[in-house]
Write a protein that holds these residues in place. Structure first.
Motif, PDB file in Angstrom:
ATOM      1  N   ASN A   1       4.695   7.874  19.082  1.00  0.00           N
ATOM      2  CA  ASN A   1       5.596   8.804  18.409  1.00  0.00           C
ATOM      3  C   ASN A   1       6.398   8.045  17.347  1.00  0.00           C
ATOM      4  O   ASN A   1       7.592   7.838  17.468  1.00  0.00           O
ATOM      5  CB  ASN A   1       6.519   9.465  19.429  1.00  0.00           C
ATOM      6  CG  ASN A   1       7.384  10.536  18.805  1.00  0.00           C
ATOM      7  OD1 ASN A   1       7.111  11.007  17.719  1.00  0.00           O
ATOM      8  ND2 ASN A   1       8.423  10.930  19.507  1.00  0.00           N
ATOM      9  N   THR A   2       5.706   7.652  16.298  1.00  0.00           N
ATOM     10  CA  THR A   2       6.337   6.941  15.188  1.00  0.00           C
ATOM     11  C   THR A   2       5.829   7.550  13.881  1.00  0.00           C
ATOM     12  O   THR A   2       4.911   8.366  13.876  1.00  0.00           O
ATOM     13  CB  THR A   2       5.971   5.447  15.215  1.00  0.00           C
ATOM     14  OG1 THR A   2       4.552   5.320  15.104  1.00  0.00           O
ATOM     15  CG2 THR A   2       6.444   4.776  16.488  1.00  0.00           C
ATOM     16  N   THR A   3       6.427   7.138  12.788  1.00  0.00           N
ATOM     17  CA  THR A   3       5.954   7.600  11.477  1.00  0.00           C
ATOM     18  C   THR A   3       4.531   7.128  11.236  1.00  0.00           C
ATOM     19  O   THR A   3       3.699   7.887  10.723  1.00  0.00           O
ATOM     20  CB  THR A   3       6.885   7.066  10.369  1.00  0.00           C
ATOM     21  OG1 THR A   3       8.226   7.435  10.687  1.00  0.00           O
ATOM     22  CG2 THR A   3       6.517   7.638   9.020  1.00  0.00           C
TER      23      THR A   3
ATOM     24  N   GLY B   1      -5.520  16.854  13.876  1.00  0.00           N
ATOM     25  CA  GLY B   1      -4.836  15.767  14.572  1.00  0.00           C
ATOM     26  C   GLY B   1      -3.341  15.771  14.354  1.00  0.00           C
ATOM     27  O   GLY B   1      -2.560  15.540  15.281  1.00  0.00           O
ATOM     28  N   SER B   2      -2.907  16.034  13.120  1.00  0.00           N
ATOM     29  CA  SER B   2      -1.470  16.038  12.845  1.00  0.00           C
ATOM     30  C   SER B   2      -0.783  17.242  13.506  1.00  0.00           C
ATOM     31  O   SER B   2       0.354  17.127  13.962  1.00  0.00           O
ATOM     32  CB  SER B   2      -1.201  16.026  11.345  1.00  0.00           C
ATOM     33  OG  SER B   2      -1.632  17.224  10.736  1.00  0.00           O
ATOM     34  N   ILE B   3      -1.477  18.366  13.562  1.00  0.00           N
ATOM     35  CA  ILE B   3      -0.904  19.542  14.238  1.00  0.00           C
ATOM     36  C   ILE B   3      -0.743  19.250  15.721  1.00  0.00           C
ATOM     37  O   ILE B   3       0.297  19.535  16.323  1.00  0.00           O
ATOM     38  CB  ILE B   3      -1.795  20.779  14.003  1.00  0.00           C
ATOM     39  CG1 ILE B   3      -1.821  21.132  12.523  1.00  0.00           C
ATOM     40  CG2 ILE B   3      -1.307  21.963  14.826  1.00  0.00           C
ATOM     41  CD1 ILE B   3      -2.897  22.109  12.136  1.00  0.00           C
TER      42      ILE B   3
ATOM     43  N   GLY C   1       6.790  16.755  18.678  1.00  0.00           N
ATOM     44  CA  GLY C   1       7.799  17.460  17.895  1.00  0.00           C
ATOM     45  C   GLY C   1       8.036  16.735  16.579  1.00  0.00           C
ATOM     46  O   GLY C   1       7.671  15.579  16.416  1.00  0.00           O
ATOM     47  N   LEU C   2       8.645  17.434  15.629  1.00  0.00           N
ATOM     48  CA  LEU C   2       8.945  16.843  14.327  1.00  0.00           C
ATOM     49  C   LEU C   2      10.131  17.594  13.730  1.00  0.00           C
ATOM     50  O   LEU C   2      10.148  18.827  13.719  1.00  0.00           O
ATOM     51  CB  LEU C   2       7.726  16.943  13.397  1.00  0.00           C
ATOM     52  CG  LEU C   2       7.852  16.303  12.027  1.00  0.00           C
ATOM     53  CD1 LEU C   2       7.932  14.783  12.161  1.00  0.00           C
ATOM     54  CD2 LEU C   2       6.666  16.668  11.159  1.00  0.00           C
TER      55      LEU C   2
END
Length: 186
Positions: free
Chosen positions: A79-81, A147-149, A156-157
């Motif tokens: 969970n990182t950029t 993948g990004s979804i 979360g974002l």
């Protein structure tokens, strides 16, 4: 008959005075802890066992180190950029075409996503129309992949929280496929 009553009365007195119990000399039990156990409350705090974690006897509530719950498949992307950027390179879902139930995905999208993102994915959900949330993007304006979804649903974002506790991994992959279908229609 009177003699029978007298005999019974005398016998009762003799038995009561000569019983086995002697308060000065109590009986011995072979293993007293089997008969009179010490009662423990299962998850109560106790100073008897001081763990390095400082939980004072609450170890029964913690899962064993390295264990995972049944049916859970670990998600390896952090969970990182950088993890989010890497998730954008994932363009295929691990589910077959047979495993993706678009009808169910539409239903799940309606329950969890449409309130903010809108029924068509245009970013005009009920909360946005009521001005409870601002800045919910339309899928048309976003560079998203399956993948990004999935990554955003998992962690979360920004204002969006994680749905990893509400949705299984298969359900999240199905919703990701449905979101891409909505994006293609916009």
């Amino acid at each position: 008959m009177k003699s029978l009553l007298k005999i019974t009365f005398v016998f009762g007195i003799v038995v009561s005075f000569s019983s086995c119990k002697d308060n000065l000399k109590p009986n011995y039990q072979y293993m007293p802890n089997m008969y009179e156990s010490v009662a423990y409350e299962t998850y109560s705090e106790s100073d008897a066992f001081n763990s390095p974690t400082g939980l004072k006897g609450k170890e029964g509530q913690l899962p064993a180190e390295g264990s995972i719950k049944r049916g859970f498949v670990p998600y390896e992307i952090p969970n990182t950029t950088e993890g989010y950027d890497f998730s954008k390179t994932i363009t295929t879902s691990p589910l077959d075409g047979k495993e993706v139930d678009i009808k169910k995905a539409e239903e799940l999208y309606g329950i969890y996503c449409a309130i903010c993102h809108g029924e068509t994915g245009n970013g005009m959900g009920k909360l946005v129309k009521q001005e409870k949330l601002l800045g919910v993007p339309s899928y048309k304006d976003r560079q998203v992949t399956v993948g990004s979804i999935f990554h955003v649903q998992t962690y979360g974002l920004n204002s969006m929280g994680s749905y990893a506790n509400q949705l299984s991994q298969q359900e999240r992959w199905m919703i990701a496929a449905y979101v891409l279908e909505l994006k293609s229609k916009l």
